[in-house]
Design a protein around this motif. Structure first.
Motif, PDB file in Angstrom:
ATOM      1  N   ASN A 152       8.172 -16.222  25.026  1.00  0.00           N
ATOM      2  CA  ASN A 152       8.655 -15.000  25.680  1.00  0.00           C
ATOM      3  C   ASN A 152      10.038 -15.172  26.294  1.00  0.00           C
ATOM      4  OD1 ASN A 152       8.573 -13.382  28.630  1.00  0.00           O
ATOM      5  ND2 ASN A 152       7.992 -12.160  26.876  1.00  0.00           N
ATOM      6  N   ALA A 200       2.610 -22.887  28.228  1.00  0.00           N
ATOM      7  CA  ALA A 200       1.457 -23.030  29.120  1.00  0.00           C
ATOM      8  C   ALA A 200       0.148 -22.919  28.348  1.00  0.00           C
ATOM      9  CB  ALA A 200       1.519 -22.003  30.263  1.00  0.00           C
ATOM     10  N   CYS A 254      12.395 -25.653  26.503  1.00  0.00           N
ATOM     11  CA  CYS A 254      11.371 -26.522  27.096  1.00  0.00           C
ATOM     12  C   CYS A 254       9.951 -25.998  26.873  1.00  0.00           C
ATOM     13  CB  CYS A 254      11.638 -26.717  28.590  1.00  0.00           C
ATOM     14  SG  CYS A 254      11.729 -25.201  29.556  1.00  0.00           S
ATOM     15  N   GLN A 308      18.744 -23.142  26.100  1.00  0.00           N
ATOM     16  CA  GLN A 308      19.158 -24.309  26.891  1.00  0.00           C
ATOM     17  C   GLN A 308      20.223 -25.126  26.155  1.00  0.00           C
ATOM     18  OE1 GLN A 308      15.391 -26.153  27.911  1.00  0.00           O
ATOM     19  NE2 GLN A 308      14.929 -24.599  29.454  1.00  0.00           N
ATOM     20  N   THR A 346      -2.477 -21.403  30.914  1.00  0.00           N
ATOM     21  CA  THR A 346      -2.606 -22.067  32.217  1.00  0.00           C
ATOM     22  C   THR A 346      -1.300 -22.019  32.990  1.00  0.00           C
ATOM     23  OG1 THR A 346      -2.117 -24.163  31.167  1.00  0.00           O
ATOM     24  CG2 THR A 346      -4.443 -23.636  31.506  1.00  0.00           C
ATOM     25  N   GLY A 365      10.104 -24.438  33.701  1.00  0.00           N
ATOM     26  CA  GLY A 365      11.007 -25.449  33.162  1.00  0.00           C
ATOM     27  C   GLY A 365      11.349 -26.450  34.257  1.00  0.00           C
ATOM     28  N   TYR A 403       2.144 -19.868  33.789  1.00  0.00           N
ATOM     29  CA  TYR A 403       3.108 -19.323  32.814  1.00  0.00           C
ATOM     30  C   TYR A 403       3.957 -18.236  33.474  1.00  0.00           C
ATOM     31  CZ  TYR A 403       4.668 -17.292  28.367  1.00  0.00           C
ATOM     32  OH  TYR A 403       5.412 -16.806  27.313  1.00  0.00           O
ATOM     33  N   ASP A 404       5.261 -18.415  33.468  1.00  0.00           N
ATOM     34  CA  ASP A 404       6.162 -17.636  34.315  1.00  0.00           C
ATOM     35  C   ASP A 404       6.021 -16.116  34.191  1.00  0.00           C
ATOM     36  OD1 ASP A 404       7.107 -20.247  34.624  1.00  0.00           O
ATOM     37  OD2 ASP A 404       8.757 -19.929  33.226  1.00  0.00           O
ATOM     38  N   PRO A 405       6.186 -15.545  32.989  1.00  0.00           N
ATOM     39  CA  PRO A 405       6.207 -14.078  32.947  1.00  0.00           C
ATOM     40  C   PRO A 405       4.886 -13.467  33.387  1.00  0.00           C
ATOM     41  CG  PRO A 405       6.238 -14.991  30.706  1.00  0.00           C
ATOM     42  CD  PRO A 405       6.428 -16.136  31.652  1.00  0.00           C
ATOM     43  N   ARG A 421      15.012 -27.314  33.822  1.00  0.00           N
ATOM     44  CA  ARG A 421      15.388 -27.359  32.420  1.00  0.00           C
ATOM     45  C   ARG A 421      16.283 -26.178  32.059  1.00  0.00           C
ATOM     46  NH1 ARG A 421      11.536 -30.228  29.479  1.00  0.00           N
ATOM     47  NH2 ARG A 421      12.958 -29.965  27.748  1.00  0.00           N
ATOM     48  N   GLY A 422      16.126 -25.055  32.792  1.00  0.00           N
ATOM     49  CA  GLY A 422      17.004 -23.915  32.538  1.00  0.00           C
ATOM     50  C   GLY A 422      16.285 -22.680  32.068  1.00  0.00           C
ATOM     51  N   SER A 423      15.503 -22.054  32.942  1.00  0.00           N
ATOM     52  CA  SER A 423      14.859 -20.797  32.590  1.00  0.00           C
ATOM     53  C   SER A 423      15.899 -19.691  32.465  1.00  0.00           C
ATOM     54  CB  SER A 423      13.854 -20.407  33.669  1.00  0.00           C
ATOM     55  OG  SER A 423      13.486 -19.050  33.522  1.00  0.00           O
ATOM     56  N   ALA A 424      15.570 -18.675  31.666  1.00  0.00           N
ATOM     57  CA  ALA A 424      16.426 -17.497  31.574  1.00  0.00           C
ATOM     58  C   ALA A 424      15.656 -16.257  32.022  1.00  0.00           C
ATOM     59  CB  ALA A 424      16.929 -17.322  30.145  1.00  0.00           C
ATOM     60  N   ARG A 464      25.925 -26.163  33.027  1.00  0.00           N
ATOM     61  CA  ARG A 464      25.639 -25.899  31.617  1.00  0.00           C
ATOM     62  C   ARG A 464      25.216 -24.456  31.402  1.00  0.00           C
ATOM     63  NH1 ARG A 464      21.894 -29.750  31.264  1.00  0.00           N
ATOM     64  NH2 ARG A 464      20.137 -28.317  31.286  1.00  0.00           N
ATOM     65  N   GLN A 465      24.466 -23.907  32.360  1.00  0.00           N
ATOM     66  CA  GLN A 465      23.849 -22.603  32.151  1.00  0.00           C
ATOM     67  C   GLN A 465      24.202 -21.675  33.318  1.00  0.00           C
ATOM     68  OE1 GLN A 465      19.795 -23.105  30.664  1.00  0.00           O
ATOM     69  NE2 GLN A 465      19.386 -20.916  30.912  1.00  0.00           N
ATOM     70  N   ASP A 501      25.588 -18.904  33.559  1.00  0.00           N
ATOM     71  CA  ASP A 501      25.193 -17.501  33.335  1.00  0.00           C
ATOM     72  C   ASP A 501      23.922 -17.092  34.042  1.00  0.00           C
ATOM     73  OD1 ASP A 501      27.061 -17.084  31.454  1.00  0.00           O
ATOM     74  OD2 ASP A 501      25.673 -17.027  29.739  1.00  0.00           O
ATOM     75  N   ASP A 502      22.980 -18.035  34.045  1.00  0.00           N
ATOM     76  CA  ASP A 502      21.611 -17.667  34.383  1.00  0.00           C
ATOM     77  C   ASP A 502      21.183 -18.149  35.753  1.00  0.00           C
ATOM     78  OD1 ASP A 502      21.200 -16.490  31.828  1.00  0.00           O
ATOM     79  OD2 ASP A 502      20.946 -18.486  30.970  1.00  0.00           O
ATOM     80  N   TYR A 509      17.931  -8.403  31.818  1.00  0.00           N
ATOM     81  CA  TYR A 509      16.550  -8.889  31.685  1.00  0.00           C
ATOM     82  C   TYR A 509      15.566  -7.933  32.360  1.00  0.00           C
ATOM     83  CZ  TYR A 509      17.725 -13.493  29.785  1.00  0.00           C
ATOM     84  OH  TYR A 509      18.139 -14.512  28.972  1.00  0.00           O
ATOM     85  N   GLU A 557       9.981  -9.020  29.868  1.00  0.00           N
ATOM     86  CA  GLU A 557       9.323 -10.057  30.661  1.00  0.00           C
ATOM     87  C   GLU A 557       8.116  -9.507  31.430  1.00  0.00           C
ATOM     88  OE1 GLU A 557      12.622  -9.563  30.456  1.00  0.00           O
ATOM     89  OE2 GLU A 557      13.104 -11.322  29.253  1.00  0.00           O
TER      90      GLU A 557
END
Ligand SMILES: [Ca+2]
Ligand SMILES: [Ca+2]
Ligand SMILES: [Ca+2]
Ligand SMILES: [Ca+2]
Ligand SMILES: [Ca+2]
Lengths: 509, 509
Positions: A131, A172, A206, A232, A509, B276, B404-406, B426-429, B449-450, B452-453, B495, B499
């Motif tokens: 996602n 997850a 990741c 990433q 999870t 991440g 799980y994030d979303p 790690r660099g979530s968006a 590196r990232q 933007d986010d 975004y 999501e």
């Protein structure tokens, strides 16, 4: 034209369906039978004398056995019809019959890919591993939308569009589990779908569903038609969107360099769906679709029947038509999987006819399930697939999927379906990408009310202006025209990006 | 500035974290302790003499007990630290302490709704009961997208946008099951979210998740701010899109008639997320966020900790901080639910530190889970909610969600979160609508590196240019500014629509 008072669904049937209530003494001319007693609308009338114990057929299939002698013209229902021991006998292959090839070959204008597979559409696809890359994928696709940026694809008239097929899962979850395997198979099937000229797969970086594993498990490799990258690695949202746009710009000239050519109808792989069924589904649209599928199979084409929970309790109907015991056994194994899956989670799959079903004229579980199975016509069951497995057999096959439309169709398209045919009585608005999807209305009221979304009106069967065989022939022609590039209603409205719904089997999870 | 050689995570801690490998004899000036033996980077050093059996704290929380005497300056790890019987004692409330209110009140510029709730954004929302209406919902939202049709909202500068939050479920599920109840609760929470000035709910018509039931179960009624309709009732795709556009046109003037005003920080409801994660998450970004949350709670605000599988095995840390036994017991009940859910489906939730975790310096399950729990700061646990339940308590609360994030953030926003704070290594968006989401980078390499986010670089803690307390204070200010209308990075990139992922708990048939 005078509408016949009863509907014959198949030439081998022992019953016809009362269009309106039939009153004793009425002559049903086309059957040369006189009604005996009262037969409610939607219910069955015997067209011949049936001895106790004899099989009774509807859709050309056994729906039960006479529990007492039945006379021509009599009402056939729970008082004189039961399934006996039928549902304990899989009788693998007992009723398989050789398919008679068509005498006249049918063709469509298809796009032949380098590996010989035939496409019905020519899209560029953007897939996501998780996602987390969905928004980036949609932003890249938006850049090429003809309704927003008409200039973007102006030089590429042979490209049907750039579509992002995103989803809510991919992390997850158990890396060794069945859920990830099913997701990978689904994405793999789309990544090499003939209707995609080329494909991007975009990840976050990741996630559990690593793109490298996805490619490895599905036997895919990066090449000029398949690029993969992650947010990433690429350095965030803005760079990733630009990178995706650049890759697609590079892919467009090759994607545009296609020409349709005349190919055999045997290259059609049709996913069969029904959603928003009504009391007419099993009388009009499903038998019409089944008649068209019989024509397709006689041409060497392939049709995928699915929606396992909707055939539950009537799998015997399909095992009897299996070409080998092994094919029948595969189906029964999937039935056992569903029983276990539901039991573990306190869900139910009981498909016995409800009292409402019975009031509407459905007598047995076989008959109820046959209403859906009728979409598949009457030929042999030649293979059984798990969800999203590549469909390679020709003929009528079964793919195990839930009944839920978008998940079921997603599995079929992952398996290679290059056309979806979808019957609906209540009025589905489903559409698909990269595979065109045709919708068959079961009744004229729906056809008029929701004309936007319907491709053919099978209500003609109900009002007597066409027979099932006639409409089946007409719809088969529509399948060929659609495969040749004529847009379905749902394509005109831009459906497809939101209807990609992989079956989620993992515990998250 | 000379980077200190070790990082103190909390004022009450008995250990500090080695920034780089520490060599025997080195003086750690800020702790007035001399290193005894070798301490690898990321590992713990004792800052005082600890007797055998004494509790050892990191993040101000117990991570275990000395299994032998430990001297100041020594390495603290598996050889001298264990959790003993701690994980068999929920000790409800044993460590709860009264929160000291802030001496100086903090404020932000919020939008006060008619019912007194405070919004941080002002969107119009389009929700769907089922996947079948997703494309229609997106088409309506597209009509008002500023990047596509800048004229559509030109007269309504106070409206942040029109967003369609669609999903893949809503049908072919048990109408009496937990899965539908959770989906209805989620949709209900969004339908009345303060950040929506008004809402459309669009269905197909024949789905299991009927809009009428959705409204009834959630205590909602159609009114001038909440319109519902279905594709089948409205007459198909084209009419439904036009109907939705017309309804929103009518809603816009009222939606635009808002003004931000100064309100107490106590109106913030902050959903805490990590995704991440990396080895720095528990050292930099999570403690920084925890410090900010402590400041928020002292202002009377609310923070929602979640991601149950990531605290599994360390729930004792939270039960000890519960304000009442009942609150602690609710948490333990949810843990039991997860154990059962995973067992039924052959999934695993074991959160013991892996050998890789141990090599990185994590000694016990308590310490590992604390890395995530650290986002919640150190105040009492005042309430426990199930997924998507309305959050009404003030203070630190827990909402049961997957990690799980979303899915996790969707539950928090359904519960009323008007700000999301998300740590990532790690660099979530990730981004969210209608709730702004801030991202905290755990390390400077990611920040660069990232860029933007990312909204804030917590790598400053690692390179010694800021303490956790300082960055916590700075981030708390950023929370207030963001709540006041300053756009987060993910909002700039659009975004949010992709999501929205409700937790799917149903078996789909
Ligand atoms: Ca989606
Ligand atoms: Ca690559
Ligand atoms: Ca279906
Ligand atoms: Ca309404
Ligand atoms: Ca997470």
């Amino acid at each position: 034209m005078n509408a016949p008072a009863a509907i014959r669904l198949h030439i081998n049937d022992d019953v016809v369906i009362a269009r309106n209530q039939l009153i004793s003494g009425t002559l049903i001319a086309q059957e040369s039978v006189t009604v005996q007693g009262l037969i409610p609308a939607g219910h069955k009338m015997a067209t011949r004398n049936i001895a106790e114990g004899e099989a009774v057929r509807r859709y050309g299939q056994i729906i039960g056995f006479a529990s007492r002698p039945i006379m021509a013209g009599q009402h056939v229902h729970v008082h004189n019809l039961s399934i006996g021991d039928f549902n304990r006998d899989y009788a693998y292959g007992k009723e398989s019959v050789d398919t008679v090839p068509a005498t006249e070959a049918a063709f469509f204008q298809g796009i032949v890919r380098g590996d010989g597979r035939v496409a019905t559409r020519n899209y560029i696809g953007i897939l996501t591993s998780v996602n987390c890359s969905a928004t980036v994928a949609r932003a890249i696709a938006d850049h090429f939308r003809r309704d927003i940026h008409p200039e973007a694809l102006a030089a590429y008239p042979n490209v049907d569009g750039v579509v992002a097929l995103t989803h809510g899962v991919g992390c997850a979850i158990d890396p060794q589990g069945e859920g990830l395997a099913v997701l990978q198979r689904t994405l793999g099937g789309y990544a090499c779908h003939a209707n995609f000229a080329s494909v991007l797969i975009i990840g976050l970086g990741c996630e559990t569903n690593q793109i490298s594993d996805l490619l490895a498990t599905q036997g895919l490799k990066e090449n000029v038609r398949l690029h993969t990258f992650t947010i990433q690695d690429t350095g965030g949202t803005v760079k990733t969107i630009q990178h995706g746009i650049d890759r697609i710009q590079e892919m467009l000239p090759a994607a545009n360099a296609v020409q349709r050519q005349t190919v055999s109808a045997s290259h059609l792989v049709v996913g069969l769906q029904c959603g928003g069924s009504d009391g007419y589904s099993g009388i009009s649209a499903n038998p019409v679709l089944g008649a068209a599928v019989d024509l397709l199979v006689r041409q060497g084409g392939t049709a995928i029947l699915s929606e396992t929970p909707e055939i539950y309790g009537a799998e015997h109907l399909l095992t009897r038509r299996a070409v080998t015991p092994a094919v029948g056994e595969k189906l029964v194994q999937r039935i056992r999987w569903w029983e276990d899956h539901c039991k573990r989670n306190g869900a139910s799959m009981d498909n016995n006819p409800s009292s409402g079903n019975k009031a509407g004229g459905l007598t047995t579980v076989l008959e109820k399930s046959l209403g859906g199975i009728a979409k598949g016509g009457s030929t042999n069951l030649v293979e059984v697939y798990e969800y999203a497995q590549p469909v390679r057999a020709q003929g009528l096959v079964f793919m195990d999927t839930p009944g839920y439309d978008p998940i079921s169709a997603t599995g079929q398209v992952a398996g290679g379906a290059n056309l979806i045919c979808f019957t609906t009585g209540r009025g589905s608005a489903y559409g698909c990408a990269p595979t065109p999807s045709l919708k068959l209305a079961t009744n004229t009221a729906l056809w008029q009310r929701q004309a936007d979304d319907m491709d053919i009106n099978c209500g003609d069967v109900l009002d007597g202006s066409a027979t099932i065989a006639e409409l089946g022939q007409r719809f088969f022609q529509m399948m060929l025209e659609t495969a040749s590039g004529r847009q379905s209603r749902s394509e005109l409205h831009g459906y497809g990006q939101n209807e990609f719904v992989p079956w989620q089997l993992s515990v998250i999870t």
